[in-house]
Design a protein around this motif. Structure first.
Motif, short mmCIF file in Angstrom:
data_model
loop_
_atom_site.label_atom_id
_atom_site.label_comp_id
_atom_site.label_asym_id
_atom_site.label_seq_id
_atom_site.Cartn_x
_atom_site.Cartn_y
_atom_site.Cartn_z
N ALA A 176 0.82 -1.21 0.00
CA ALA A 176 0.00 0.00 0.00
C ALA A 176 0.86 1.26 0.00
CB ALA A 176 -0.92 0.01 1.21
N ARG A 177 0.28 2.31 -0.56
CA ARG A 177 0.98 3.60 -0.55
C ARG A 177 1.08 4.16 0.86
NH1 ARG A 177 -2.07 3.82 -5.52
NH2 ARG A 177 -0.60 3.79 -7.27
N LEU A 178 0.06 3.91 1.67
CA LEU A 178 0.10 4.31 3.07
C LEU A 178 -0.63 3.27 3.91
CD1 LEU A 178 0.82 6.33 5.31
CD2 LEU A 178 -1.34 7.48 4.85
N VAL A 179 0.02 2.81 4.97
CA VAL A 179 -0.59 1.93 5.96
C VAL A 179 -0.65 2.70 7.26
CG1 VAL A 179 -0.40 -0.23 7.24
CG2 VAL A 179 0.33 -0.13 4.84
N GLU A 180 -1.82 2.68 7.90
CA GLU A 180 -1.97 3.38 9.17
C GLU A 180 -2.51 2.43 10.22
OE1 GLU A 180 -3.60 7.56 9.53
OE2 GLU A 180 -5.30 6.38 10.28
N VAL A 181 -1.81 2.34 11.35
CA VAL A 181 -2.25 1.53 12.47
C VAL A 181 -2.71 2.47 13.58
CG1 VAL A 181 -1.69 -0.32 14.07
CG2 VAL A 181 -0.50 -0.18 11.88
N ALA A 182 -3.99 2.42 13.90
CA ALA A 182 -4.54 3.25 14.98
C ALA A 182 -4.87 2.35 16.16
CB ALA A 182 -5.79 3.98 14.50
N THR A 183 -4.34 2.69 17.33
CA THR A 183 -4.59 1.87 18.51
C THR A 183 -4.60 2.74 19.75
OG1 THR A 183 -4.01 -0.25 19.54
CG2 THR A 183 -2.19 1.24 19.02
N ALA A 184 -5.45 2.36 20.70
CA ALA A 184 -5.66 3.22 21.87
C ALA A 184 -5.83 2.38 23.13
CB ALA A 184 -6.91 4.09 21.66
N GLY A 185 -5.50 2.99 24.26
CA GLY A 185 -5.80 2.40 25.55
C GLY A 185 -4.63 1.73 26.23
N ALA A 186 -4.65 1.75 27.55
CA ALA A 186 -3.58 1.14 28.34
C ALA A 186 -3.38 -0.35 28.08
CB ALA A 186 -3.86 1.38 29.83
N PRO A 187 -4.44 -1.13 27.76
CA PRO A 187 -4.20 -2.55 27.48
C PRO A 187 -3.31 -2.80 26.27
CG PRO A 187 -6.49 -2.18 28.03
CD PRO A 187 -5.88 -0.82 27.88
N LYS A 188 -3.10 -1.78 25.43
CA LYS A 188 -2.25 -1.95 24.25
C LYS A 188 -0.79 -1.56 24.52
CE LYS A 188 -6.12 -2.55 21.86
NZ LYS A 188 -6.50 -1.66 20.76
N ALA A 189 -0.51 -0.99 25.68
CA ALA A 189 0.80 -0.39 25.92
C ALA A 189 1.94 -1.41 25.86
CB ALA A 189 0.82 0.33 27.27
N ASP A 190 1.79 -2.57 26.48
CA ASP A 190 2.85 -3.56 26.48
C ASP A 190 3.13 -4.05 25.05
OD1 ASP A 190 3.42 -3.58 29.22
OD2 ASP A 190 1.82 -5.02 29.63
#
Length: 251
Positions: A193-207
């Motif tokens: 892809a020309r652009l890949v974007e990963v959006a993620t939020a929240g403390a459970p994702k921190a590790d």
């Protein structure tokens, strides 16, 4: 931080700001693609942040672009009928596609109700038919993704090499933790892809985020590490809670 040469990290305050940032970047990339080649081919993601972003796009951003120039695909899907509440297609349809009046012929859904392997093969043919190709890889203008607390992205889950059957373009892995099959684009498509974007939020994702971006390379354990678009770019768009364990972030 060990971001690759074609990767960028953007940190925003919270989930509300993240949804708006996703919507803003969707519009910016759509405008760029429509100006360049009069079409914007995007693969949508499921999840709460995309859902909030889609709602913004359908309301505040409704008149920002020519929606008739946008074609919608999907990065992954659950093996359920399109009217099922678990369907990524249903969520996108209710929050974005129907509200902005996208014509049915501009929406290419994964057929989660079909036999999984058959559905994956059929979707690979859709990609080959509908998308431009470079070096034999279908090319999206924009692929939207998320990342789970276990480091998975799309429906590439830990425990299996994410490059399994990569040349198939779309595959139907069995996800043991959910005791079900999923349908997913393979890294061969994601990284074209020309652009890949990963959006993620929240403390459970921190590790997981810290392990993916700063830990040793181990895509079998953290499949999100397989995201290395070339010649495109990768953007990690995260909130402060998800970024809390990255080096260089404020305590």
């Amino acid at each position: 931080m060990k971001l690759g040469p074609r990767a960028t990290l953007v940190v925003v305050a919270d989930e509300t700001a993240l949804a708006r940032a996703v919507a803003d970047r969707f519009i910016a990339n759509a405008k760029s693609a429509l100006a360049a080649h009069d079409r914007f081919d995007v693969a949508l993601a499921g999840g709460s942040t995309p859902k909030a972003a889609y709602a913004l796009l359908a309301a505040e951003y409704r008149d920002a672009i020519r929606w008739e120039g946008v074609r919608f695909f999907f990065g992954d899907e659950r093996c359920v009928p399109p009217a099922d509440d678990q369907s990524n297609f249903k969520m996108a349809s209710e929050t974005l596609l129907r509200p902005v009046g996208v014509a049915a012929e501009r929406v290419f859904r994964m057929r989660g109700e079909d036999e999984p392997l058959q559905a994956a093969r059929a979707y690979a043919e859709v990609l080959r038919r509908e998308l431009p190709a470079e070096e034999g890889r279908p090319v999206f203008d924009f692929i939207m993704l998320g990342m789970g607390p276990d480091g998975h992205t799309a429906s590439l889950f830990p425990g299996e090499d994410p490059l399994t059957d990569d040349a198939a373009l779309v595959r139907a892995p069995f996800v043991a933790k959910f005791d079900t099959y999923r349908i997913t684009l393979t890294p061969r498509v994601l990284n074209a892809a020309r652009l890949v974007e990963v959006a993620t939020a929240g403390a459970p994702k921190a590790d997981a985020l810290a392990a993916v971006l700063e830990g040793p390379r181990d895509p079998r354990t953290y499949p999100s590490q397989i995201l290395e678009p070339s010649p495109g770019r990768l953007t990690w768009l995260v909130d402060e809670a998800a970024a809390a364990k990255l080096s260089g972030q404020p305590p």
